[in-house]
Enzyme design. Structure first.
Site, PDB file in Angstrom:
ATOM      1  N   ASP A  33       0.793  -1.243   0.000  1.00 50.32           N
ATOM      2  CA  ASP A  33       0.000   0.000   0.000  1.00 50.32           C
ATOM      3  C   ASP A  33       0.825   1.293   0.000  1.00 50.32           C
ATOM      4  O   ASP A  33       0.456   2.257   0.682  1.00 50.32           O
ATOM      5  CB  ASP A  33      -0.957  -0.006   1.201  1.00 50.32           C
ATOM      6  CG  ASP A  33      -1.941  -1.165   1.160  1.00 50.32           C
ATOM      7  OD1 ASP A  33      -1.912  -1.942   0.202  1.00 50.32           O
ATOM      8  OD2 ASP A  33      -2.737  -1.297   2.108  1.00 50.32           O
ATOM      9  N   GLU A  81      -4.680  -0.740  -1.218  1.00 54.75           N
ATOM     10  CA  GLU A  81      -5.989  -0.852  -0.564  1.00 54.75           C
ATOM     11  C   GLU A  81      -6.954  -0.092  -1.451  1.00 54.75           C
ATOM     12  O   GLU A  81      -6.839   1.141  -1.590  1.00 54.75           O
ATOM     13  CB  GLU A  81      -5.943  -0.281   0.858  1.00 54.75           C
ATOM     14  CG  GLU A  81      -7.214  -0.585   1.645  1.00 54.75           C
ATOM     15  CD  GLU A  81      -7.091  -0.261   3.134  1.00 54.75           C
ATOM     16  OE1 GLU A  81      -5.966  -0.110   3.645  1.00 54.75           O
ATOM     17  OE2 GLU A  81      -8.157  -0.159   3.783  1.00 54.75           O
ATOM     18  N   LYS A 138      -6.654  -4.833  -2.984  1.00 53.00           N
ATOM     19  CA  LYS A 138      -7.234  -5.582  -1.863  1.00 53.00           C
ATOM     20  C   LYS A 138      -8.285  -4.741  -1.148  1.00 53.00           C
ATOM     21  O   LYS A 138      -8.050  -3.573  -0.845  1.00 53.00           O
ATOM     22  CB  LYS A 138      -6.129  -6.021  -0.895  1.00 53.00           C
ATOM     23  CG  LYS A 138      -5.311  -4.885  -0.314  1.00 53.00           C
ATOM     24  CD  LYS A 138      -4.182  -5.456   0.520  1.00 53.00           C
ATOM     25  CE  LYS A 138      -3.437  -4.437   1.330  1.00 53.00           C
ATOM     26  NZ  LYS A 138      -4.227  -3.584   2.198  1.00 53.00           N
ATOM     27  N   CYS A 171      -1.955  -2.680   7.724  1.00 57.22           N
ATOM     28  CA  CYS A 171      -1.955  -3.572   6.559  1.00 57.22           C
ATOM     29  C   CYS A 171      -0.719  -4.462   6.481  1.00 57.22           C
ATOM     30  O   CYS A 171      -0.792  -5.585   5.996  1.00 57.22           O
ATOM     31  CB  CYS A 171      -2.140  -2.762   5.289  1.00 57.22           C
ATOM     32  SG  CYS A 171      -3.815  -2.105   5.179  1.00 57.22           S
TER      33      CYS A 171
HETATM   34  N1  TIU Z   1      -2.588   0.264   4.321  1.00 61.57           N
HETATM   35  C1  TIU Z   1      -3.020   0.442   5.562  1.00 61.57           C
HETATM   36  O1  TIU Z   1      -2.292   0.242   6.527  1.00 61.57           O
HETATM   37  N2  TIU Z   1      -4.322   0.926   5.730  1.00 61.57           N
HETATM   38  C2  TIU Z   1      -4.723   1.699   6.801  1.00 61.57           C
HETATM   39  O2  TIU Z   1      -5.888   2.067   6.893  1.00 61.57           O
HETATM   40  N3  TIU Z   1      -3.763   2.047   7.705  1.00 61.57           N
HETATM   41  C3  TIU Z   1      -3.905   2.883   8.775  1.00 61.57           C
HETATM   42  O3  TIU Z   1      -2.948   2.986   9.549  1.00 61.57           O
HETATM   43  N4  TIU Z   1      -5.018   3.538   8.943  1.00 61.57           N
END
Ligand code: TIU
Length: 230
Positions: A33, A81, A138, A171
């Site tokens: 991500d 994401e 994802k 994530c």
């Molecule tokens: N990619 C990921 O970690 N998504 C999140 O929403 N992370 C947060 O720390 N919010």
């Protein structure tokens, strides 16, 4: 799962809780991500109330590892994401728990938040995927949930995963735990992952390699790079 192939010498990285051994041909670099939504102002990370400037500090180290991994000829996986435009893959519980002012699917400064194809959903330019590399969109925090990642890795005979990306305790950690339960040996590069909360990053690193590597191994980009080019 086999740790080595007869045709390729294993690589040994100094790591916690002990050395991590892998063969480049059966290992994938998984970059979680590293998309504008988390790293640049105006995306999902900031919409949740976070200081996104913390995250961009890891980009140079990630670039070095990605370049070395490409030179070594290893498999590269980039995840994002990302939700469908109609949000059919975004459970109301996930959307409702965002900041009520700007939620997944709403229009922000970089387009619709966490929606496929929007400017904010693109991987940052510094780590842009090559056409030959795998991109996994994802809908969840984990890279294995509701994606083809496991099947894809099995088809490529991948048994080992080296993780970078954001955020460490959300994530990245979720994906490493999913990988662990599916039998992969995973290494987390601690200077190539970041959190909006330093204490959560530190705790995640500690809990990953605790108990004899209950989730996997941790090391640094420098250790990996020197092991790849001894
Ligand atoms: N990619 C990921 O970690 N998504 C999140 O929403 N992370 C947060 O720390 N919010």
């Amino acid at each position: 799962m086999s740790n080595t192939s007869p045709h390729n010498p294993p690589v040994t990285v100094a790591a916690q809780p002990f050395d991590y051994c892998f063969d480049v041909t059966t290992t994938a670099l998984v970059i979680i991500d590293m998309q504008r939504d988390f790293i640049e102002p105006g995306g999902f990370g900031e919409s949740l109330g976070n200081d996104v400037s913390l995250l961009s500090a890891i980009v140079p180290a990630c670039q070095k590892v990605l370049a070395a991994w490409r030179r070594a000829g290893g498999v590269v996986v980039h995840t994002r994401e990302a939700h469908e435009a109609d949000l059919s893959d975004c459970p109301p519980a996930k959307r409702d728990r965002g900041n009520p002012g700007l939620r997944i699917g709403d229009v922000g400064p970089m387009g619709r938040i966490l929606v496929k194809g929007e400017p904010g959903n693109q991987i940052i330019a510094e780590l842009a995927p090559l056409a030959s590399e795998i991109i996994i969109d994802k809908p969840g925090k984990g890279a294995f949930y509701a994606t083809a990642l496991h099947t894809t890795l099995q088809q490529l005979n991948v048994t080992h995963l080296i993780f970078m990306g954001v955020t460490t305790e959300v994530c990245v950690q979720t994906s490493m735990r999913e990988a662990n339960d599916r039998g992969y040996d995973s290494l987390l590069l601690v200077d190539c992952t970041e959190s909006y909360f330093p204490q959560f990053k530190a705790a995640t690193i500690a809990m990953t390699h605790a108990q004899g590597g209950i989730v996997g191994w941790t090391s640094t980009s420098e250790s990996l790079l020197s092991a790849l080019t001894p």
